[in-house]
Write a protein that holds these residues in place. Structure first.
Motif, PDB file in Angstrom:
ATOM      1  N   GLY A   1      -9.419 -64.981  11.647  1.00  0.00           N
ATOM      2  CA  GLY A   1      -9.703 -63.954  12.634  1.00  0.00           C
ATOM      3  C   GLY A   1     -10.357 -62.756  11.997  1.00  0.00           C
ATOM      4  O   GLY A   1     -10.230 -62.530  10.789  1.00  0.00           O
ATOM      5  N   THR A   2     -11.052 -61.984  12.797  1.00  0.00           N
ATOM      6  CA  THR A   2     -11.700 -60.765  12.310  1.00  0.00           C
ATOM      7  C   THR A   2     -11.001 -59.504  12.793  1.00  0.00           C
ATOM      8  O   THR A   2     -11.183 -58.434  12.217  1.00  0.00           O
ATOM      9  N   HIS A   3     -10.203 -59.634  13.844  1.00  0.00           N
ATOM     10  CA  HIS A   3      -9.590 -58.460  14.467  1.00  0.00           C
ATOM     11  C   HIS A   3      -8.076 -58.570  14.576  1.00  0.00           C
ATOM     12  O   HIS A   3      -7.463 -57.875  15.383  1.00  0.00           O
ATOM     13  N   GLY A   4      -7.471 -59.411  13.776  1.00  0.00           N
ATOM     14  CA  GLY A   4      -6.022 -59.494  13.773  1.00  0.00           C
ATOM     15  C   GLY A   4      -5.534 -60.900  13.509  1.00  0.00           C
ATOM     16  O   GLY A   4      -6.288 -61.880  13.623  1.00  0.00           O
ATOM     17  N   MET A   5      -4.259 -60.997  13.127  1.00  0.00           N
ATOM     18  CA  MET A   5      -3.655 -62.295  12.828  1.00  0.00           C
ATOM     19  C   MET A   5      -2.150 -62.196  13.022  1.00  0.00           C
ATOM     20  O   MET A   5      -1.527 -61.187  12.668  1.00  0.00           O
ATOM     21  N   VAL A   6      -1.577 -63.253  13.574  1.00  0.00           N
ATOM     22  CA  VAL A   6      -0.123 -63.375  13.727  1.00  0.00           C
ATOM     23  C   VAL A   6       0.292 -64.744  13.194  1.00  0.00           C
ATOM     24  O   VAL A   6      -0.368 -65.746  13.476  1.00  0.00           O
ATOM     25  N   ALA A   7       1.375 -64.783  12.436  1.00  0.00           N
ATOM     26  CA  ALA A   7       1.936 -66.056  11.989  1.00  0.00           C
ATOM     27  C   ALA A   7       3.450 -65.989  12.141  1.00  0.00           C
ATOM     28  O   ALA A   7       4.080 -65.021  11.708  1.00  0.00           O
ATOM     29  N   SER A   8       4.018 -67.016  12.765  1.00  0.00           N
ATOM     30  CA  SER A   8       5.476 -67.087  12.904  1.00  0.00           C
ATOM     31  C   SER A   8       5.912 -68.537  12.899  1.00  0.00           C
ATOM     32  O   SER A   8       5.092 -69.459  12.925  1.00  0.00           O
ATOM     33  N   ALA A   9       7.220 -68.753  12.898  1.00  0.00           N
ATOM     34  CA  ALA A   9       7.784 -70.092  12.768  1.00  0.00           C
ATOM     35  C   ALA A   9       7.872 -70.866  14.076  1.00  0.00           C
ATOM     36  O   ALA A   9       8.263 -72.029  14.078  1.00  0.00           O
ATOM     37  N   VAL A  10       7.513 -70.235  15.198  1.00  0.00           N
ATOM     38  CA  VAL A  10       7.533 -70.927  16.495  1.00  0.00           C
ATOM     39  C   VAL A  10       6.277 -70.521  17.276  1.00  0.00           C
ATOM     40  O   VAL A  10       5.988 -69.331  17.429  1.00  0.00           O
ATOM     41  N   HIS A  11       5.549 -71.523  17.767  1.00  0.00           N
ATOM     42  CA  HIS A  11       4.244 -71.274  18.374  1.00  0.00           C
ATOM     43  C   HIS A  11       4.317 -70.313  19.560  1.00  0.00           C
ATOM     44  O   HIS A  11       3.465 -69.423  19.701  1.00  0.00           O
ATOM     45  N   GLU A  12       5.314 -70.465  20.436  1.00  0.00           N
ATOM     46  CA  GLU A  12       5.392 -69.592  21.611  1.00  0.00           C
ATOM     47  C   GLU A  12       5.505 -68.121  21.213  1.00  0.00           C
ATOM     48  O   GLU A  12       4.943 -67.242  21.870  1.00  0.00           O
ATOM     49  N   ALA A  13       6.230 -67.840  20.131  1.00  0.00           N
ATOM     50  CA  ALA A  13       6.371 -66.459  19.659  1.00  0.00           C
ATOM     51  C   ALA A  13       5.059 -65.948  19.079  1.00  0.00           C
ATOM     52  O   ALA A  13       4.687 -64.780  19.279  1.00  0.00           O
ATOM     53  N   THR A  14       4.350 -66.809  18.345  1.00  0.00           N
ATOM     54  CA  THR A  14       3.050 -66.415  17.800  1.00  0.00           C
ATOM     55  C   THR A  14       2.091 -66.057  18.928  1.00  0.00           C
ATOM     56  O   THR A  14       1.350 -65.066  18.853  1.00  0.00           O
ATOM     57  N   GLU A  15       2.094 -66.862  19.983  1.00  0.00           N
ATOM     58  CA  GLU A  15       1.206 -66.599  21.126  1.00  0.00           C
ATOM     59  C   GLU A  15       1.488 -65.228  21.741  1.00  0.00           C
ATOM     60  O   GLU A  15       0.556 -64.496  22.104  1.00  0.00           O
ATOM     61  N   ILE A  16       2.749 -64.880  21.856  1.00  0.00           N
ATOM     62  CA  ILE A  16       3.107 -63.585  22.444  1.00  0.00           C
ATOM     63  C   ILE A  16       2.620 -62.444  21.556  1.00  0.00           C
ATOM     64  O   ILE A  16       2.075 -61.450  22.044  1.00  0.00           O
ATOM     65  N   GLY A  17       2.799 -62.568  20.241  1.00  0.00           N
ATOM     66  CA  GLY A  17       2.295 -61.536  19.344  1.00  0.00           C
ATOM     67  C   GLY A  17       0.790 -61.409  19.395  1.00  0.00           C
ATOM     68  O   GLY A  17       0.239 -60.295  19.375  1.00  0.00           O
ATOM     69  N   ALA A  18       0.089 -62.544  19.478  1.00  0.00           N
ATOM     70  CA  ALA A  18      -1.370 -62.522  19.546  1.00  0.00           C
ATOM     71  C   ALA A  18      -1.851 -61.838  20.825  1.00  0.00           C
ATOM     72  O   ALA A  18      -2.848 -61.093  20.814  1.00  0.00           O
ATOM     73  N   LYS A  19      -1.145 -62.056  21.915  1.00  0.00           N
ATOM     74  CA  LYS A  19      -1.516 -61.411  23.180  1.00  0.00           C
ATOM     75  C   LYS A  19      -1.397 -59.891  23.082  1.00  0.00           C
ATOM     76  O   LYS A  19      -2.242 -59.153  23.597  1.00  0.00           O
ATOM     77  N   VAL A  20      -0.362 -59.433  22.381  1.00  0.00           N
ATOM     78  CA  VAL A  20      -0.204 -57.980  22.187  1.00  0.00           C
ATOM     79  C   VAL A  20      -1.394 -57.419  21.412  1.00  0.00           C
ATOM     80  O   VAL A  20      -1.926 -56.351  21.752  1.00  0.00           O
ATOM     81  N   LEU A  21      -1.843 -58.118  20.378  1.00  0.00           N
ATOM     82  CA  LEU A  21      -3.008 -57.656  19.615  1.00  0.00           C
ATOM     83  C   LEU A  21      -4.264 -57.644  20.484  1.00  0.00           C
ATOM     84  O   LEU A  21      -5.070 -56.697  20.417  1.00  0.00           O
ATOM     85  N   ARG A  22      -4.447 -58.670  21.277  1.00  0.00           N
ATOM     86  CA  ARG A  22      -5.635 -58.739  22.146  1.00  0.00           C
ATOM     87  C   ARG A  22      -5.649 -57.588  23.157  1.00  0.00           C
ATOM     88  O   ARG A  22      -6.712 -57.115  23.561  1.00  0.00           O
ATOM     89  N   GLN A  23      -4.457 -57.148  23.549  1.00  0.00           N
ATOM     90  CA  GLN A  23      -4.363 -56.070  24.539  1.00  0.00           C
ATOM     91  C   GLN A  23      -4.334 -54.691  23.903  1.00  0.00           C
ATOM     92  O   GLN A  23      -4.007 -53.702  24.559  1.00  0.00           O
ATOM     93  N   GLY A  24      -4.682 -54.615  22.608  1.00  0.00           N
ATOM     94  CA  GLY A  24      -4.832 -53.324  21.946  1.00  0.00           C
ATOM     95  C   GLY A  24      -3.639 -52.838  21.165  1.00  0.00           C
ATOM     96  O   GLY A  24      -3.663 -51.723  20.634  1.00  0.00           O
ATOM     97  N   GLY A  25      -2.588 -53.628  21.095  1.00  0.00           N
ATOM     98  CA  GLY A  25      -1.435 -53.228  20.300  1.00  0.00           C
ATOM     99  C   GLY A  25      -1.722 -53.315  18.813  1.00  0.00           C
ATOM    100  O   GLY A  25      -2.644 -54.019  18.381  1.00  0.00           O
ATOM    101  N   ASN A  26      -0.919 -52.612  18.028  1.00  0.00           N
ATOM    102  CA  ASN A  26      -1.107 -52.674  16.576  1.00  0.00           C
ATOM    103  C   ASN A  26      -0.101 -53.631  15.954  1.00  0.00           C
ATOM    104  O   ASN A  26       0.645 -54.335  16.648  1.00  0.00           O
ATOM    105  N   ALA A  27      -0.083 -53.673  14.616  1.00  0.00           N
ATOM    106  CA  ALA A  27       0.760 -54.642  13.909  1.00  0.00           C
ATOM    107  C   ALA A  27       2.236 -54.454  14.225  1.00  0.00           C
ATOM    108  O   ALA A  27       2.980 -55.437  14.357  1.00  0.00           O
TER     109      ALA A  27
END
Length: 560
Positions: free
Chosen positions: A22-48
Motif C-alpha cells: 500500500g501507499t497510504h496505509g497498512m493494517v496487519a492482524s491475526a484475524v481477517h475480519e479485524a484487519t478489514e475493520i482497521g483498513a476501513k478506518v484508514l480509508r475513512q481518514g483515521g490515523n494509525a
C-alpha cells in the motif's frame, strides 16, 4: 521417529490475504475480519491510533479467547509529527488485596498451574481498554463511538467460526466455566469451523462503552458485573481496584542492532530488554555467512536465547518493586562477556544468568534464575498510516481462554495474568499487591536513520522474543521479503536442552544439534504468529504480512 506437524495449511486464497502492499496505509492482524475493520478506518481518514483501537475492539469479538475487554497489553506508538516513540502500559495489575502466597496450598506447596490458571484470584486488573482510551485521547483523531461500532455490529450480526476457533475449543474446552460454555459450546455442542456465531452480550457491552466511554469498564455497570462475577467465585478484586487503575504513557527503551535503532517497552515488560540483549549477542557474529536454514544459525540462536532468557528470569520485575539493572543488561561490554559463553562445541552447560550489576557500578551479587510456567497465547496487530505514524500492540487474556471465567450477560472473558508471577514468595517476580507481573510481550518498531523501517510483534508467551528476533534477522541480515521472513521456520529454546521447532527445519540440522546436546520434540509446532509492516521510504510503499499460523491478513491502502 517422524516428527509431526500441527501447523494449519492455509489455502491459496488464505495465503493471498496474508501479503499486501500500500501507499497510504497498512493494517496487519491475526484475524481477517479485524484487519478489514482497521483498513476501513484508514480509508475513512483515521490515523494509525484510530485504526489500531478499532482492530483491538474487533479482535475482542473474533478472537475473544485471546484478547478483549478483560485483556491487558502494551502499545508502542511513533508520532510522525513529534518524531517521538511512546509506550502505553496497559499491563495488568494485582488487586490491593492480593496475597503473595495465594498460589500455595496449606502445606506451602505450589498449586498446580492448571488450577492456578482457572482460579478467580488469578485475574489481574485488565488494562488494554484503558490503554486504548489513553492512546486515542493522546494520538487519535476519530470519536470513540465510531471505532467501537464496527465491532459491536460484528458481535451482534455474527460471523463464521474459523479454523482457529475450531482448534482452540477442541483443545481447551476443559478450561471453560459454565458461562463461557454457552458461547463456545452452545447446548453442550462445541462450535466447529463454518458454524455461525453471534455474541449479543458482547455487542451490548461494546455499546455501553460506545455510549458512556471506557470509564464504564472501570467505574460503571461493567465494573460492577466484573466484581460481582469474581466475588461469587472467590476472587479478590474490588471496585476500588478497577477505579484506581491507570495506563501510563512511558518512554520506549531504545537499543541498536547493526546500525538500526529498535524501540521496545521497558520493565515490567521483560520481552523488550530480552530482545535487545538477544540481538546484541547475535550482533557479534556474521550471521549472513550461514544459510538461514543452517545448523550454525540455529545453534547461535539457541545459545543466545539461553543467555538472554536466563537474565530475563533473574532480573525482570515491576520497577516499582525492585531496581532493575537495565543499563548493565544492555551494556556493550556485558553483552560481549555473555557472548563468550557461545563456544561452538556444544550446548554450553555453564550458561546461567550473568551479573550486569558490575557494569553499572554496583557490587550487588548476581540474581537467581527462577523458571515458572506462563500462558502461551496472545495476539499482535500493527498499523501504519499515510502520514507516517506507526502503531503496534500486543494484547492478551494471558492463557488461551484466559481464566475461563466469562462475565455473565456481558460476553467477554477475564484474564489470568497473575499466573505470570513466580508462584513462590520472595522472588524478584513474586506476587504482591498493586504489582505488575513480568511480561514477554514485545511490540517493536525498528528505525533506520531516524525513520521507522519495520514494525512487528507476536503472541506466544515465552516464545515471543524468539519469534520477533528471528524475523528481524531474516529481514536485516538476510534481506528477505517480509512474508518470507515471517514464514522461514523458527525455533525457541529457553534454559533447558529442549528446542521447539516449526516445520521445515532439515533433519541434518536437527541431528547436528542433537550431537551438540540439544533435544527436539517429535511434534513440530507453530512458534508465535508474527504480524509485520516494512516501510520502503524511497519508493513510498508499505509492505504488510500476516503469519500463516492464524487466519489473519494484511491490507494495504492505496490512493484513489
Amino acid at each position: 521417529m517422524d516428527r509431526i506437524d500441527n501447523r494449519h495449511k492455509p489455502s491459496k486464497n488464505e495465503q493471498e490475504l496474508k501479503r499486501s502492499t500500500g501507499t497510504h496505509g497498512m493494517v496487519a492482524s491475526a484475524v481477517h475480519e479485524a484487519t478489514e475493520i482497521g483498513a476501513k478506518v484508514l480509508r475513512q481518514g483515521g490515523n494509525a491510533m484510530d485504526a489500531l483501537a478499532a482492530v483491538q475492539f474487533a479482535l475482542g469479538v473474533v478472537e475473544v479467547f485471546n484478547t478483549g475487554i478483560g485483556a491487558s497489553g502494551f502499545l508502542v506508538y511513533y508520532d510522525q509529527q513529534t518524531k517521538k516513540t511512546s509506550v502505553i502500559n496497559g499491563h495488568s495489575l494485582t488487586p490491593a488485596g492480593a496475597d503473595k502466597e495465594q498460589f500455595l496450598d496449606e502445606e506451602g506447596e505450589v498449586i498446580p498451574y492448571f488450577q492456578q490458571s482457572i482460579d478467580a484470584k488469578s485475574v489481574g486488573i485488565p488494562g488494554i481498554m484503558k490503554a486504548m482510551d489513553v492512546g486515542l485521547k493522546e494520538f487519535g483523531t476519530k470519536p470513540l463511538a465510531e471505532l467501537i461500532e464496527p465491532a459491536a455490529i460484528l458481535a451482534e450480526k455474527g460471523f463464521r467460526v474459523n479454523w482457529q476457533w475450531d482448534e482452540v475449543i477442541e483443545m481447551l474446552h476443559l478450561r471453560l466455566g459454565d458461562e463461557a460454555k454457552k458461547l463456545f459450546m452452545p447446548k453442550g455442542v462445541p462450535l466447529v469451523e463454518g458454524d455461525w456465531v453471534e455474541n449479543k452480550d458482547l455487542a451490548k457491552t461494546l455499546r455501553i462503552l460506545l455510549q458512556r466511554g471506557i470509564e464504564a469498564l472501570y467505574e460503571g455497570e461493567i465494573a460492577d458485573a466484573i466484581i460481582d462475577t469474581l466475588k461469587k467465585q472467590g476472587g479478590i478484586m474490588t471496585k476500588e481496584d478497577l477505579k484506581n487503575y491507570q495506563a501510563p504513557i512511558e518512554e520506549a527503551i531504545m537499543g541498536t542492532y547493526r546500525g538500526y535503532e529498535i524501540a521496545v517497552p521497558g520493565p515490567p515488560n521483560g520481552g523488550g530488554i530480552a530482545l535487545l540483549q538477544l540481538l546484541g549477542i547475535l550482533e557479534g557474529f556474521e550471521l549472513e555467512k550461514y544459510s538461514p536454514s543452517s545448523w550454525e544459525k540455529y545453534y547461535l540462536l539457541a545459545e543466545a536465547m539461553r543467555l538472554a532468557f536466563s537474565d530475563k528470569l533473574a532480573y525482570m520485575s515491576d520497577p516499582n518493586f525492585a531496581e532493575i539493572p537495565v543499563e548493565g543488561l544492555l551494556n556493550k561490554d556485558y553483552i560481549k562477556e555473555r557472548r563468550k559463553k557461545i563456544d561452538w562445541i556444544s550446548r554450553n552447560p555453564e550458561i546461567d544468568c550473568g551479573n550486569p550489576w558490575k557494569y553499572q557500578g554496583s557490587d550487588r551479587p548476581k540474581g537467581q534464575v527462577k523458571v515458572f510456567q506462563t500462558g502461551k497465547d496472545t495476539t499482535h496487530f500493527t498499523v501504519a498510516d499515510r502520514w507516517g505514524n506507526v502503531a503496534a500492540c500486543t494484547s492478551s487474556n494471558e492463557h488461551i481462554m484466559g481464566s475461563g471465567i466469562m462475565v455473565p450477560g456481558y460476553g467477554f472473558l477475564l484474564n489470568n495474568d497473575l499466573t505470570d508471577f513466580t508462584p513462590e514468595p520472595d522472588h524478584i517476580n513474586s506476587l504482591a499487591p498493586k504489582k505488575q507481573p513480568v511480561s514477554a510481550k514485545v511490540p517493536t518498531i525498528v528505525f533506520k536513520d531516524g525513520k521507522p523501517l519495520l514494525t512487528l510483534g507476536s503472541p506466544g508467551g515465552p516464545t515471543i522474543v524468539a519469534s520477533v528476533a528471528q524475523v528481524i534477522t531474516h529481514i536485516l541480515d538476510y534481506g528477505m521479503d517480509i512474508k518470507d521472513a515471517i514464514e522461514e521456520p523458527r525455533i525457541y529454546n529457553s534454559m533447558g536442552p529442549n528446542i521447539w521447532s516449526e516445520e521445515g527445519i532439515g533433519q541434518k540440522e536437527i541431528d547436528k544439534l542433537r550431537e551438540m546436546g540439544f533435544e527436539f520434540d517429535d511434534t513440530e509446532r507453530p512458534i508465535g504468529n508474527v504480524q509485520a509492516i516494512l516501510m520502503d521510504h524511497q519508493k513510498g510503499i508499505l509492505h504488510g504480512a500476516a503469519d500463516s499460523s492464524r487466519p489473519g491478513s494484511a491490507i494495504g491502502i492505496n490512493e484513489r
